[in-house]
Enzyme design. Structure first.
Site, PDB file in Angstrom:
ATOM      1  N   ASP A   6       1.160  -1.291   0.291  1.00  0.00           N
ATOM      2  CA  ASP A   6      -0.343   0.568   0.203  1.00  0.00           C
ATOM      3  C   ASP A   6       0.337   1.336  -0.064  1.00  0.00           C
ATOM      4  O   ASP A   6       0.090   2.457  -0.397  1.00  0.00           O
ATOM      5  CB  ASP A   6      -1.086  -0.379   1.209  1.00  0.00           C
ATOM      6  CG  ASP A   6      -1.944  -1.111   1.149  1.00  0.00           C
ATOM      7  OD1 ASP A   6      -1.855  -1.677   2.549  1.00  0.00           O
ATOM      8  OD2 ASP A   6      -2.057  -1.758   0.126  1.00  0.00           O
ATOM      9  N   GLN A  28      -1.921  -8.879  -7.061  1.00  0.00           N
ATOM     10  CA  GLN A  28      -0.962  -7.910  -6.693  1.00  0.00           C
ATOM     11  C   GLN A  28       0.452  -7.833  -5.224  1.00  0.00           C
ATOM     12  O   GLN A  28       0.846  -7.505  -5.455  1.00  0.00           O
ATOM     13  CB  GLN A  28      -1.305  -6.222  -7.246  1.00  0.00           C
ATOM     14  CG  GLN A  28      -2.867  -5.653  -7.235  1.00  0.00           C
ATOM     15  CD  GLN A  28      -3.349  -5.564  -7.172  1.00  0.00           C
ATOM     16  OE1 GLN A  28      -3.282  -3.697  -6.761  1.00  0.00           O
ATOM     17  NE2 GLN A  28      -4.915  -5.723  -6.705  1.00  0.00           N
ATOM     18  N   MET A  55      -5.258  -2.966  -5.282  1.00  0.00           N
ATOM     19  CA  MET A  55      -5.642  -2.287  -3.951  1.00  0.00           C
ATOM     20  C   MET A  55      -4.665  -1.076  -3.003  1.00  0.00           C
ATOM     21  O   MET A  55      -5.558  -0.486  -4.097  1.00  0.00           O
ATOM     22  CB  MET A  55      -4.878  -4.279  -3.603  1.00  0.00           C
ATOM     23  CG  MET A  55      -5.841  -4.937  -3.073  1.00  0.00           C
ATOM     24  SD  MET A  55      -4.392  -6.336  -2.501  1.00  0.00           S
ATOM     25  CE  MET A  55      -5.541  -7.470  -2.061  1.00  0.00           C
TER      26      MET A  55
END
Ligand code: F6P
Length: 335
Positions: free
Chosen positions: A132, A262, A174
């Site tokens: 992230d 991912q 994401m």
């Protein structure tokens, strides 16, 4: 010295490269003994450990996932299921295992737990890990470049089907509450619309962008959405946005949710080298007695910051991010 190492939270490419960087430096350069702790903080509660040798570390650099296993165990979270004082048990087990330090590799949740364990007096050094890229205090965390590379490849593949069918293709990536993966892969993959949680969107603006492209002879569009955008309570962002666009423009729209792809596969060279550097510097902090700190990347420099300055904060995209500014100037819509 004898150190423990654990990996906690979501897996991602680069964790094994970081384990390799920490352990090979610790063993070869500092003569330390290294104990691998399985399944994140759970392994500290159950003393589920293994002694690492050079052999245990071979073949790790390009392997996805974590050879130690991981969990989302939060020892400071009150649980009705058990009245065990987990932090106290961890302190006791660290002593019984004879660990001079515990290296914690993880994302925001892990940094929070690491900070609390350090405040209890346990010697902790942590390494930022997440696809992230939302960890405060470091320009990048390993895992992010690999996720962006995977997402960009997926977006590249959508252009041919979008143009062949004259459709709008919406892809959800994401990123949890941050829009970094959507921003970086959307710009790298030639997205026409990029929606991120940090920038509010208006479906009419999106429709206008898509219809303007149609008027200019481009009857298809690529829309990249972060999973964390507002969707009026719908679970999947891509499903909601695709339906709203089709309703708004009358153009056929289809959605793809990239999901856990991912987080899979081999780390990119950038992530391998970032993992190696961060792992090595973590061991240097231990050897020089600098505990309660997280390794950081600032520019091209590896440094560190106190865990209490990191824990509980999120690093989010801002409107003045250069990719946002340059994208807007090129006519890319951020909603
Ligand atoms: O933090 C990494 C991440 O992949 C987020 O992008 C995503 O929202 C979350 O983990 C999914 O969590 P889990 O692996 O527990 O389903």
């Amino acid at each position: 010295m004898r150190i423990g190492i654990l990996t906690s939270g979501g897996d991602c490419p680069g964790i094994n490269a970081t384990i390799r960087g920490v352990c090979k430096t610790a063993i070869n350069h500092y003569g330390m003994e290294v104990i691998g702790i399985h399944s994140g903080f759970q392994g500290l509660l159950t003393k589920d450990v293994e002694l690492f040798t050079e052999k245990s570390l071979s073949g790790l650099l390009n392997q996805g996932g974590t050879m130690l296993g991981t969990s989302r165990e939060k020892p400071f979270k009150k649980s009705v299921a058990s009245d065990v004082n987990k932090p106290e048990l961890i302190g006791q087990n660290v002593k019984e295992l004879g660990l001079d330090c515990v290296v914690c590799i993880g994302g925001n949740g892990t940094q929070k737990t690491a900070s609390k364990l350090a405040a209890m007096g346990i010697n902790i050094v942590s390494v930022p890990k997440t696809i992230d890229n939302d960890i405060w205090g470091t320009d990048f965390s390993f895992g992010f470049d690999s996720a962006v590379s995977i997402a960009t490849d997926a977006i590249d593949r959508l252009h041919s089907t979008a143009s062949s069918h004259k459709r709008v293709m919406v892809i959800e990536v994401m990123g949890h509450k941050a829009g970094w993966i959507a921003l970086y892969s959307g710009m790298a993959g030639g997205g026409d619309v990029i929606l991120i949680p940090e920038i509010p969107y208006n479906i009419h603006n999106i429709g206008e962008t898509i219809l303007n492209r149609l008027k200019k002879g481009k009857p298809y569009s690529i829309v990249v959405v972060a999973e964390g955008i507002q969707t009026n309570g719908r679970k999947r962002a891509a499903e909601y946005i695709a339906q709203e666009i089709e309703y708004e423009t009358g153009i056929e729209s289809r959605e793809t949710v990239l999901g856990y792809i991912q987080r899979g596969g081999s780390p990119t060279p950038f992530d391998r080298n970032l993992s190696t550097r961060m792992g090595g510097h973590a061991t240097e902090l231990i050897a020089t007695g600098q505990f309660g700190r997280m390794i950081t990347l600032k520019g091209d420099e590896i440094s560190s910051a106190p865990l209490e300055e990191i824990a509980g904060k999120l690093k989010l995209v801002t409107e003045d991010n250069d990719l946002v500014v340059q994208g807007r100037r090129m006519g890319i819509s951020f909603g």
